[in-house]
Enzyme design. Structure first.
Site, PDB file in Angstrom:
ATOM      1  N   SER A 143       0.794  -1.227   0.000  1.00 36.95           N
ATOM      2  CA  SER A 143       0.000   0.000   0.000  1.00 36.95           C
ATOM      3  C   SER A 143       0.826   1.276   0.000  1.00 36.95           C
ATOM      4  O   SER A 143       0.305   2.332  -0.326  1.00 36.95           O
ATOM      5  CB  SER A 143      -0.939  -0.002   1.206  1.00 36.95           C
ATOM      6  OG  SER A 143      -0.193  -0.087   2.398  1.00 36.95           O
ATOM      7  N   LYS A 176     -12.079  -1.265   1.049  1.00 32.92           N
ATOM      8  CA  LYS A 176     -11.326  -0.472   0.069  1.00 32.92           C
ATOM      9  C   LYS A 176     -12.133  -0.362  -1.224  1.00 32.92           C
ATOM     10  O   LYS A 176     -13.155   0.301  -1.236  1.00 32.92           O
ATOM     11  CB  LYS A 176      -9.929  -1.060  -0.070  1.00 32.92           C
ATOM     12  CG  LYS A 176      -9.185  -0.813   1.243  1.00 32.92           C
ATOM     13  CD  LYS A 176      -7.781  -1.268   1.314  1.00 32.92           C
ATOM     14  CE  LYS A 176      -7.190  -0.764   2.629  1.00 32.92           C
ATOM     15  NZ  LYS A 176      -6.453  -1.777   3.356  1.00 32.92           N
ATOM     16  N   HIS A 183      -5.558  -4.457  -1.258  1.00 28.44           N
ATOM     17  CA  HIS A 183      -5.490  -3.394  -2.279  1.00 28.44           C
ATOM     18  C   HIS A 183      -5.574  -3.937  -3.708  1.00 28.44           C
ATOM     19  O   HIS A 183      -5.460  -3.166  -4.655  1.00 28.44           O
ATOM     20  CB  HIS A 183      -4.209  -2.571  -2.120  1.00 28.44           C
ATOM     21  CG  HIS A 183      -4.287  -1.556  -1.022  1.00 28.44           C
ATOM     22  ND1 HIS A 183      -4.923  -0.350  -1.183  1.00 28.44           N
ATOM     23  CD2 HIS A 183      -3.838  -1.583   0.256  1.00 28.44           C
ATOM     24  CE1 HIS A 183      -4.845   0.343  -0.050  1.00 28.44           C
ATOM     25  NE2 HIS A 183      -4.194  -0.388   0.843  1.00 28.44           N
TER      26      HIS A 183
HETATM   27  C1  LIG Z   1      -6.284  -2.121   4.717  1.00 28.84           C
HETATM   28  C2  LIG Z   1      -5.570  -3.404   4.834  1.00 28.84           C
HETATM   29  C3  LIG Z   1      -5.979  -4.367   5.753  1.00 28.84           C
HETATM   30  C4  LIG Z   1      -7.092  -4.119   6.727  1.00 28.84           C
HETATM   31  O1  LIG Z   1      -8.324  -4.256   6.119  1.00 28.84           O
HETATM   32  P1  LIG Z   1      -9.612  -3.779   6.942  1.00 28.84           P
HETATM   33  O2  LIG Z   1     -10.708  -4.615   6.362  1.00 28.84           O
HETATM   34  O3  LIG Z   1      -9.801  -2.330   6.648  1.00 28.84           O
HETATM   35  O4  LIG Z   1      -9.367  -4.070   8.371  1.00 28.84           O
HETATM   36  C5  LIG Z   1      -5.303  -5.564   5.784  1.00 28.84           C
HETATM   37  N1  LIG Z   1      -4.268  -5.805   4.963  1.00 28.84           N
HETATM   38  C6  LIG Z   1      -3.845  -4.903   4.067  1.00 28.84           C
HETATM   39  C7  LIG Z   1      -2.708  -5.230   3.157  1.00 28.84           C
HETATM   40  C8  LIG Z   1      -4.463  -3.668   3.980  1.00 28.84           C
HETATM   41  O5  LIG Z   1      -4.039  -2.771   3.097  1.00 28.84           O
END
Ligand SMILES: *Cc1c(COP(=O)(O)O)cnc(C)c1O
Length: 396
Positions: free
Chosen positions: A184, A243, A212
């Site tokens: 990310s 996301k 992502h």
């Molecule tokens: C955002 C993210 C998470 C967390 O996801 P949520 O559902 O918002 O808790 C986990 N792993 C990665 C790689 C992320 O970018």
């Protein structure tokens, strides 16, 4: 002896963060997260949300949430294993599995809860875990909860992963490789094809966190495993609705064996209340939208290509990004902060990412493209980048 002040340390720690300019200063959205949002009272082009496909404000998804409140109420009443397992949760899991072309799926309160709850149940004492040095914090926390031996391999370096697998192979019982699908901070893609191949060769479980990549990469936004055509070699695909899918909630997809095991063992699943009907129905509708309206993913990529090309021709360095996550490299943290402030004044919302999230000399503005931005919006944002870049000395 002086009486203990049990919480005085909190303010001291906080003041240290403030002094180092490392505290979070929260901005406030006054209305929906949209390509143009109202943030702290001003209309801005949104370039830092994870709402890639602009689904958080999609009419079909909002309607599904409203209807579910009428049919199923505001809350679920319990944890899933007791009395909080609604037909909506079961339907969502069937829909995730079908979308991901896997046997089964399990819905968690969040992706974070999926990582923190499942990873420690997959390996333990006598086992080994192989984790990319830049994996997401929720993976790191999941890894910390296991007694498995840890190999931290160099970022996206399949040769280093193989070296670690070779070393571990005779000594440990179960092997588990864990990686983000898309990272990310840089927007680079993990070599999931090579990871899958190594998993097969060494008999390791392969766990890919595609938070992502879902809704972004692969056939119709089916994620990084689809992008590399290696779905059948990935034993656990973790995704999130927070996301590109525009809602909230995490899931794992894989075999029936995985689902049966995970739902009996993951403490974050067993011991945390299930999602309310509105969220669950909105997630089902988000999958409907991805399956029936392919243009959101297409527009995301069209916008991404245009925006990146124009940023580079203005003279910005966009790092190693291969996805709609587009870092604008600044070097010094102070430059990134000034650039972000200038951009906000010019009506563009994009936040700086600085140490300790990235190396001290790799401060950047992290931008994330959105399918809902028009060409005019992008040109306006690029114009702001040009002016702000010159003002802070990044551009000549
Ligand atoms: C955002 C993210 C998470 C967390 O996801 P949520 O559902 O918002 O808790 C986990 N792993 C990665 C790689 C992320 O970018």
């Amino acid at each position: 002896m002086e009486k203990r002040r049990p919480t005085a340390w909190m303010r001291e720690e906080y003041e240290k963060l403030v002094a180092a300019d490392l505290d979070w200063k929260l901005r406030v959205l006054q209305g929906p997260s949209a390509p143009r949002s109202i943030v702290d009272g001003r209309s801005v082009i949104m370039l830092c949300s994870n709402n890639y496909l602009n689904l958080s404000n999609h009419a079909r998804i909002k309607d599904a949430a409203k209807r579910a409140v009428d049919t199923h109420g505001a809350g679920s009443g319990s944890v899933r294993p007791i009395a909080g397992n609604m037909n909506l949760h079961e339907e969502l899991e069937r829909r995730i599995a079908r979308f991901k072309r896997r046997e089964a799926a399990l819905f968690y309160v969040s992706g974070f809860a999926g990582n923190a709850g499942l990873i420690p149940q997959l390996v333990g004492e006598g086992d080994a875990i192989f984790t990319d040095e830049l994996n997401h914090g929720s993976i790191i926390d999941g890894v910390r909860l296991t007694k498995a031996f840890r190999f931290i391999y160099r970022h996206n370096d399949a040769a280093d992963l193989e070296r670690a697998l070779k070393e571990a192979d005779p000594k440990f019982t179960k092997l588990l490789i864990v990686s983000d699908g898309v990272f990310s901070m840089d927007g680079d893609i993990a070599p999931v094809d090579q990871i899958a191949k190594l998993g097969e060769e060494y008999g390791a479980m392969v766990f890919i966190d595609d938070a992502h990549g879902e809704g972004v990469l692969g056939d119709g936004g089916r994620g990084v495993a689809s992008h590399f055509h290696v779905e059948e070699k990935i034993h656990v695909e973790l995704g999130t609705f927070s996301k590109a899918l525009g809602v909230v909630g995490g899931y794992v997809a894989g075999s029936n064996d995985l689902r049966n095991y995970a739902l009996n063992k993951s403490r974050t699943w067993l011991l945390s209340g299930s999602h309310p009907p509105a969220v669950t129905a909105a997630c089902i509708a988000a999958i409907d939208v991805l399956e029936t309206e392919p243009w959101h993913v297409e527009r995301l990529w069209e916008n991404t290509r245009y925006y990146k090309k124009e940023l580079v021709s203005l003279g910005f360095d966009v790092g190693n990004s291969a996805t709609p996550i587009t870092p604008v490299m600044c070097g010094e943290a102070s430059v990134a902060k000034r650039l972000s402030e200038r951009l906000f004044d010019l009506g563009v919302f994009a936040l700086p990412i600085v140490f300790p999230m990235v190396a001290r000399d790799k401060a950047r503005i992290r931008t994330i493209m959105n399918a809902g931005l028009s060409r005019e919006d992008l040109d306006e944002a690029l114009n702001a980048f040009e002016r702000a870049g010159k003002a802070v000395g990044l551009l000549k």
